[in-house]
Structures are given as structure tokens and as C-alpha cells.
Scaffold this motif. Structure first.
Motif: not given
Length: 233
Positions: A8-10, A39-45, A57-63
Motif C-alpha cells: 500500500i505504501q509503495s 508506517v503512513g503519514d498519519l496513524g489513527t487509533f 470515547e476519543g482517540g489519537l492521531v500520530v505522525t
């Protein structure tokens, strides 16, 4: 589980498409040496109530991208820069976790190894119960995936479970065992306006998700598994 992130990244890089990983339920799982979401530009949890770690409730975005990190910070807090009162740089929202929610999540992070070990025990126990069971197809994990399983889902073969998945769920409920169906594909929702997705639709009719909460005993897992096996035919 984790999909083939290398492929997918390729594909994304070759076409200049940003890669956003939906790792909502894959906290702690790995693709090779990489944690899901990194791995990606953004990751969501997701930290919704049923997830591996929860804040209600709620979540997290990492980059790793500082520009994206700054933009995410703005989106989560009304698009406001704190340098000037009431100045909106973009149309943000109120996505902030409360301090109480953050404390709840942080306390679970401190017990992460125990939570991970419990998840692995539960998935392994179900795996042993269904290893040679006729009519049940467990989820497949590629060799490069080291999973921390959030939900134990299996596929019921219709030629063995002739009454159908929904009837099996009802029978499980009557025996005091709560289960869930597979997710509905986009093609059965009117508002997505997709073409037919026959494989996804077939899978959605056959998948059942079994109890898998931390603290579920081996004895209870064996009872759930045997009850499901007894409903064949």
C-alpha cells in the motif's frame, strides 16, 4: 490484524497519495518491525469503550511530520492558535480529551504488558479450541503480522451451519453468550452509492465475533467455543 502496508505504501508513494493508517483497533500490533499506525503519514487509533485501551470515547492521531502535527493540533481545538485570542486558522472542532479521560487511558498504558499478554492468551485459547473444528474458519494472520487481537472473529461455513449466522447468534444469546455480527460492507448502505461487493457481502453474512474482553477465563472461552460447535447443523 494488519494489511500489507509495504504494498500500500509503495502504491501511495508512486502516485503521490498521502497514506493514512486506520489503526483504530490495532494498538500494539506489528507489521514486521513497525507498529501499526507508524508506517503512513498519519496513524489513527480509537479509545472507544470496547477498544484495547479505552478512555470511554476519543482517540489519537500520530505522525512524524511536524506540519501535520501542527495542523492536527489546530483541528482538535477549534482551529485556534493560542497566540491570539479567538483567531481561527482553519475550521477546527472540539476533539480534545478531558483530563479525566486522559488519566484513565494513561493508567492503562502503565499496565500495557499485562493487557497485551491477556489479549494474546485469549486469542490463542480460541485458536486451540477451533484448530481442527469443521465449519469454522478462523481469521488468518500473515507471517509478517504480530497481532494484539482486539476481537476474535470467525467465519461460519454455510454448508455446515445451515441455519445461518443470525440464527446461531440468537441461539448463543439464548444460552447467555453475547456475540456480534461482522461489519456491514459499504455496498449495503444506501448513502455510499457503491457497486455491488458480493465477496464482502457474503463474508458479512457469515462472520461472528465472540467475547474477547480482558479477564475472560479459559474455562469461559472453552464453554463459548463448545457452544458454537454444538450449534452446527
Amino acid at each position: 490484524n494488519v494489511c500489507n502496508l509495504d504494498a500500500i505504501q509503495s502504491l501511495a508513494r508512486a502516485r503521490g497519495i498521502p497514506l493514512i493508517e486506520d489503526a483504530a483497533e490495532a494498538l500494539g500490533s506489528r507489521w514486521g518491525e513497525h507498529l501499526a499506525g507508524t508506517v503512513g503519514d498519519l496513524g489513527t487509533f480509537s479509545f472507544q469503550a470496547t477498544k484495547t485501551i479505552t478512555t470511554g470515547e476519543g482517540g489519537l492521531v500520530v505522525t512524524r511530520n511536524p506540519d501535520l502535527a501542527e495542523k492536527m493540533t489546530l483541528y482538535r481545538s477549534h482551529g485556534l492558535q493560542r497566540k491570539t485570542h479567538y483567531w481561527h486558522d482553519l475550521p477546527g472542532h472540539n476533539f480534545r480529551l478531558t483530563n479525566l479521560q486522559a488519566a484513565l487511558g494513561f493508567a492503562q498504558v502503565q499496565h500495557w504488558q499485562q493487557i497485551k499478554k491477556e489479549r494474546q492468551r485469549i486469542s490463542a485459547r480460541y485458536g486451540a479450541c477451533f484448530e481442527k473444528a469443521e465449519g469454522i474458519i478462523p481469521q488468518r494472520f500473515p507471517d509478517r503480522v504480530d497481532p494484539v487481537v482486539w476481537a476474535v472473529a470467525v467465519r461460519l461455513q454455510p454448508e455446515i451451519y445451515r441455519s445461518g449466522r443470525d440464527a446461531v447468534m440468537a441461539a448463543m444469546q439464548a444460552r447467555g453468550i453475547e456475540t456480534r455480527p461482522g461489519f456491514f460492507p459499504a455496498s449495503v448502505h444506501d448513502y455510499f452509492r457503491t457497486t455491488a461487493l458480493p465477496l464482502c457481502e457474503e463474508l458479512a453474512r457469515q462472520i461472528i465475533s465472540l467475547p474477547a474482553f480482558v479477564g475472560l477465563s479459559d474455562q469461559r472461552i472453552e464453554l463459548i467455543s463448545q457452544t458454537l460447535l454444538d450449534l452446527r447443523g
